[in-house]
Structure formats: structure tokens, C-alpha cells
Design a protein around this motif. Structure first.
Motif, short mmCIF file in Angstrom:
data_model
loop_
_atom_site.label_atom_id
_atom_site.label_comp_id
_atom_site.label_asym_id
_atom_site.label_seq_id
_atom_site.Cartn_x
_atom_site.Cartn_y
_atom_site.Cartn_z
N MET A 1 0.85 -1.18 0.00
CA MET A 1 0.00 0.00 0.00
C MET A 1 0.89 1.24 0.00
SD MET A 1 -2.71 1.32 2.90
CE MET A 1 -1.48 1.62 4.14
N LEU A 2 0.64 2.11 -0.95
CA LEU A 2 1.38 3.36 -1.05
C LEU A 2 0.93 4.32 0.04
CD1 LEU A 2 3.25 5.30 -2.67
CD2 LEU A 2 1.19 6.02 -3.87
N LYS A 3 1.89 4.89 0.75
CA LYS A 3 1.59 5.92 1.74
C LYS A 3 1.85 7.28 1.11
CE LYS A 3 2.20 3.51 6.03
NZ LYS A 3 2.68 3.65 7.39
N HIS A 4 0.86 8.14 1.14
CA HIS A 4 0.97 9.47 0.56
C HIS A 4 1.63 10.40 1.58
CE1 HIS A 4 -1.34 8.45 -2.96
NE2 HIS A 4 -2.27 7.91 -2.19
N ARG A 5 2.93 10.49 1.52
CA ARG A 5 3.68 11.34 2.44
C ARG A 5 3.31 12.80 2.22
NH1 ARG A 5 5.10 7.59 5.91
NH2 ARG A 5 6.40 5.99 5.00
N GLY A 6 3.11 13.51 3.29
CA GLY A 6 2.76 14.91 3.21
C GLY A 6 1.26 15.17 3.13
N PHE A 7 0.47 14.11 2.92
CA PHE A 7 -0.98 14.28 2.89
C PHE A 7 -1.47 14.36 4.33
CE2 PHE A 7 -5.42 13.26 2.23
CZ PHE A 7 -5.70 13.85 1.01
N PRO A 8 -2.39 15.29 4.64
CA PRO A 8 -2.86 15.40 6.03
C PRO A 8 -3.54 14.14 6.52
CG PRO A 8 -4.11 16.85 4.57
CD PRO A 8 -3.03 16.24 3.75
N GLY A 61 -4.01 17.80 -7.44
CA GLY A 61 -4.56 18.59 -8.54
C GLY A 61 -5.46 17.72 -9.39
N GLU A 62 -5.33 17.83 -10.71
CA GLU A 62 -6.15 17.04 -11.64
C GLU A 62 -5.47 15.74 -12.05
OE1 GLU A 62 -8.55 19.22 -14.66
OE2 GLU A 62 -7.18 20.86 -14.14
N GLU A 63 -4.27 15.51 -11.56
CA GLU A 63 -3.51 14.32 -11.95
C GLU A 63 -4.06 13.07 -11.28
OE1 GLU A 63 -1.02 14.31 -14.23
OE2 GLU A 63 -1.65 16.39 -14.49
N PRO A 64 -4.00 11.92 -11.96
CA PRO A 64 -4.41 10.66 -11.34
C PRO A 64 -3.53 10.33 -10.13
CG PRO A 64 -4.22 10.41 -13.72
CD PRO A 64 -3.63 11.75 -13.36
N PHE A 65 -4.11 9.69 -9.15
CA PHE A 65 -3.37 9.28 -7.96
C PHE A 65 -3.83 7.90 -7.53
CE2 PHE A 65 -7.08 11.73 -6.68
CZ PHE A 65 -7.65 10.98 -5.67
N VAL A 66 -2.96 7.21 -6.82
CA VAL A 66 -3.24 5.88 -6.31
C VAL A 66 -4.01 6.01 -5.00
CG1 VAL A 66 -2.18 3.76 -5.42
CG2 VAL A 66 -1.18 4.94 -7.38
N ARG A 67 -5.01 5.17 -4.81
CA ARG A 67 -5.80 5.18 -3.58
C ARG A 67 -4.89 5.07 -2.35
NH1 ARG A 67 -10.08 0.53 -1.65
NH2 ARG A 67 -10.16 1.18 0.52
N GLY A 68 -4.00 4.11 -2.36
CA GLY A 68 -3.02 3.95 -1.29
C GLY A 68 -3.63 3.97 0.10
N ASN A 90 -12.00 -0.88 -9.19
CA ASN A 90 -11.86 -2.08 -8.37
C ASN A 90 -11.94 -1.56 -6.94
OD1 ASN A 90 -11.11 -4.23 -6.80
ND2 ASN A 90 -9.40 -4.85 -8.09
N PRO A 91 -13.08 -1.68 -6.27
CA PRO A 91 -13.30 -1.04 -4.98
C PRO A 91 -12.42 -1.54 -3.83
CG PRO A 91 -15.15 -2.44 -5.52
CD PRO A 91 -14.24 -2.44 -6.72
N THR A 92 -11.75 -2.69 -4.00
CA THR A 92 -10.93 -3.23 -2.91
C THR A 92 -9.44 -3.24 -3.24
OG1 THR A 92 -11.27 -5.47 -3.71
CG2 THR A 92 -12.82 -4.66 -2.03
N ASP A 93 -9.02 -2.40 -4.16
CA ASP A 93 -7.62 -2.37 -4.58
C ASP A 93 -6.93 -1.11 -4.08
OD1 ASP A 93 -5.18 -2.66 -5.83
OD2 ASP A 93 -5.97 -2.56 -7.88
N TYR A 94 -5.88 -1.29 -3.26
CA TYR A 94 -5.11 -0.15 -2.78
C TYR A 94 -4.40 0.55 -3.94
CZ TYR A 94 -5.54 -1.59 2.15
OH TYR A 94 -6.00 -1.91 3.40
#
Length: 139
Positions: A1-8, A61-68, A90-94
Motif C-alpha cells: 500500500m502506497l503511503k501518501h507522504r505529506g498528505f494530512p 490537482g487534476e492528476e491521477p493518484f493511487v488510492r493507497g 476495483n473497490p478493494t484495490d489499494y
């Protein structure tokens, strides 16, 4: 699972969670399910939606991002409206790719795009996600 560093990690000064600390290895990712937003929702819930969307816009922004590690519950309030799947959902995919639909975001949350838009103090975090290792078992 990707962790979005810097995201609140949460909405400042509240218990409204924006991220999770570690993946659920036993049951898998919590499914994303489009939730209906009714007019009589509490003001605090609407503010949490606006804060989360503002963080998504600021971070991606408008860029695609991983759920993570983004919270499934919080994403579900915006799913299918302001946040849309890239490709088939895919509702269960990180690893699911998502993106913010800016036209729908402005229509749904015009206050975020106003000249006097609310400011969120993202530095008001109560924990540092750098201190949490997803492989550690903390109960």
C-alpha cells in the motif's frame, strides 16, 4: 500500500480521518462504495468532505493518484462525483487510480474555489506518520 507522504492525516482539530496507518492484511482493503450525501448532513460532516477534497486538490490537482492509504470512508463520500476512477473501478484495490474531476468539485464545493476560500491548517497534525511502520503491530 502506497503511503501518501505529506498528505494530512485528518481534518485539523477533529477526529475526521483522511488516511489510514497500515494496510489490512487479513481482510484486504475496505471497499469503496459511493455514499449518498443528503441535504440534512451535519455541518461537521460537510466540512470534513470539503477539507478532504481541498487536500486532494492541493496534493494531486487534476492528476491521477493511487488510492493507497487514503481513507475509504472519506473517499466514498466523494466517489462518483468529485472523485472518479481512472479506468474500471476495483473497490478493494489499494492500487486503484483515482482523480479529482475539477468541474464537479467546483460545482459541489464552490466555496473551495471562491476568492475567500477557507484555509485549512494542515500542520495541526496530532501524529507523524513517519513514526508508524506498516509492518509493526500496534494495538
Amino acid at each position: 500500500m502506497l503511503k501518501h507522504r505529506g498528505f494530512p492525516g485528518r481534518l485539523p482539530s477533529t477526529d475526521f480521518q483522511f488516511t489510514i496507518r497500515r494496510a489490512n492484511k487479513k481482510k484486504g482493503a475496505t471497499p469503496l462504495v459511493r455514499r449518498e450525501r443528503f441535504r440534512d448532513r451535519k455541518a461537521a460532516d460537510r466540512r470534513a468532505d470539503a477539507g478532504f477534497l481541498a487536500a486532494l486538490i492541493e496534493h494531486f490537482g487534476e492528476e491521477p493518484f493511487v488510492r493507497g492509504n487514503l481513507d475509504a470512508g472519506r473517499l466514498s463520500w466523494l466517489l462518483g462525483r468529485e472523485v472518479i476512477a481512472v479506468g474500471k473501478l476495483n473497490p478493494t484495490d489499494y492500487e486503484q487510480l483515482l482523480r479529482v474531476d475539477m468541474k464537479r468539485a467546483e460545482a459541489g464545493f464552490p466555496e473551495l474555489f471562491a476568492p475567500d476560500a477557507p484555509q485549512f491548517d494542515w500542520d495541526d497534525a496530532d501524529w507523524d506518520d513517519e513514526d508508524w511502520d506498516e509492518d509493526e503491530d500496534r494495538d
